[in-house]
Design a protein around this motif. Structure first.
Motif, short mmCIF file in Angstrom:
data_model
loop_
_atom_site.label_atom_id
_atom_site.label_comp_id
_atom_site.label_asym_id
_atom_site.label_seq_id
_atom_site.Cartn_x
_atom_site.Cartn_y
_atom_site.Cartn_z
N GLY A 138 1.03 11.88 1.22
CA GLY A 138 0.64 11.63 -0.03
C GLY A 138 0.77 10.17 -0.42
N VAL A 139 1.98 9.44 0.19
CA VAL A 139 2.00 8.04 0.05
C VAL A 139 0.98 7.23 0.69
N LEU A 140 0.41 7.93 1.70
CA LEU A 140 -0.96 6.91 2.45
C LEU A 140 -2.39 7.45 1.77
N ARG A 141 -2.19 8.79 1.01
CA ARG A 141 -3.62 8.86 0.45
C ARG A 141 -4.17 8.13 -0.49
N GLY A 142 -5.24 7.42 -0.23
CA GLY A 142 -5.67 6.65 -1.37
C GLY A 142 -5.22 5.29 -1.50
N ASN A 143 -4.34 4.86 -0.38
CA ASN A 143 -3.78 3.42 -0.40
C ASN A 143 -4.84 2.73 0.26
N LYS A 144 -4.87 1.47 -0.38
CA LYS A 144 -6.15 0.47 0.02
C LYS A 144 -5.34 -0.50 0.88
N SER A 145 -3.92 -0.65 1.30
CA SER A 145 -3.32 -1.67 2.04
C SER A 145 -3.40 -1.32 3.36
#
Length: 301
Positions: free
Chosen positions: A189-196
């Motif tokens: 979840g902490v990587l889902r949708g993360n643009k970095s």
């Protein structure tokens, strides 16, 4: 998990950072997420000798990851990076929704995102292992955000260089869709949708009890944050501006074997030395610095 006022948090964060696009092009922005928080059911408590279940001074993943996060932020700031961090305390309300952490990171325009954790097999004593693991979003070798696999690989030698611990195998790197095949490509979840350019770091295994004891040491966690900062320099191709290094290790008594019943590998079978004074001398024998090992049975200095 808690409900949060994401919009107000984003506005406040942007104001505090004072980041604009021109600055971002000049100075890398690193977003730091110390995993978990709050000593609750979403946290990870491992009972180690000298502590009872629920003792917040014992090992909790949230305690260790926050110490790592503070160290990483401290060193990166000294190196001239811009940083933001998802929490600075360890209360229940600091355990933000994962989607909120992603939104906060994206709002900073961060170039790199580190989520700092430790790992566990969740299995019995026969499965106690210890090695670093790096995860990024996508299939292994096919990152959703370009260069996330590169960042994860660059971190490998810096974490694995820590000889104060006992590694049972080499650093492992996976895309989270590969590592969690039953999650239907939901991934972390902490990587889902993360643009970095983003990764989740499992720095070691905390259900290996000797490692949990080391992770209960402030200095040991600081070294991990320092090593992540070195990897950040390499990723961005920046020269370190620091003119000092670190010296760390683990004191063990070769004459005495531990009597604990939990699984131990390699030199971890030797008794760690508590409350020992360690002095750093220069070439002339003058004392430069000194420290004392703690009483948590880890021998870390």
């Amino acid at each position: 998990m808690k409900k949060t006022k994401t919009t107000s948090i984003l506005v406040l964060l942007a104001a505090v950072l004072g980041i604009n696009n021109a600055e971002a092009q000049k100075t890398p922005i690193v977003y730091i997420n110390p995993g978990h928080g709050g000593h609750t059911s979403n946290d990870r408590n491992v009972v180690v000798p000298g502590h009872v279940a629920g003792d917040t001074t014992g090992f909790w993943e949230s305690n260790a990851s926050l110490k790592k996060g503070f160290a990483l932020q401290e060193v990166l700031k000294k190196k001239g990076y811009k940083t933001a961090i998802s929490r600075v305390r360890n209360e229940e309300e600091d355990d933000l929704n994962l989607s909120t952490i992603v939104a906060l990171c994206n709002a900073t325009g961060a170039d790199v995102f580190f989520s700092l954790h430790s790992n566990a097999t969740g299995a019995g004593d026969g499965y106690r292992i210890n090695f670093p693991l790096g995860l990024y979003r996508g299939y292994t070798g096919q990152p959703i955000v370009e260069h996330s696999d590169e960042l994860t690989a660059i971190l490998q030698p810096f974490l694995y260089a820590n000889k104060a611990t006992v590694w049972t195998s080499n650093y492992a790197i996976y895309g989270d869709w590969t590592f969690y095949p039953d999650w239907n490509n939901q991934g972390l979840g902490v990587l889902r949708g993360n643009k970095s350019v983003a990764m989740l770091q499992e720095g070691s295994f905390h259900d290996y009890i000797p490692e949990a004891q080391r992770l209960n040491n402030d200095g040991y966690c600081w070294v991990e944050g320092y090593n992540v900062a070195l990897a950040t320099d390499k990723y961005f191709g920046r020269e370190s501006v620091l003119n000092t290094g670190i010296l760390t290790g683990c004191l063990r008594d070769d004459r005495i074997l531990r009597t604990n019943t939990f699984v131990m590998h390699g030199v971890d079978v030797r008794e760690s030395i508590n409350n020992a004074t360690v002095r750093l001398l220069d070439a002339s024998g003058n004392e430069v610095a000194r420290t004392t090992t703690d009483n948590e049975n880890n021998g870390i200095y």
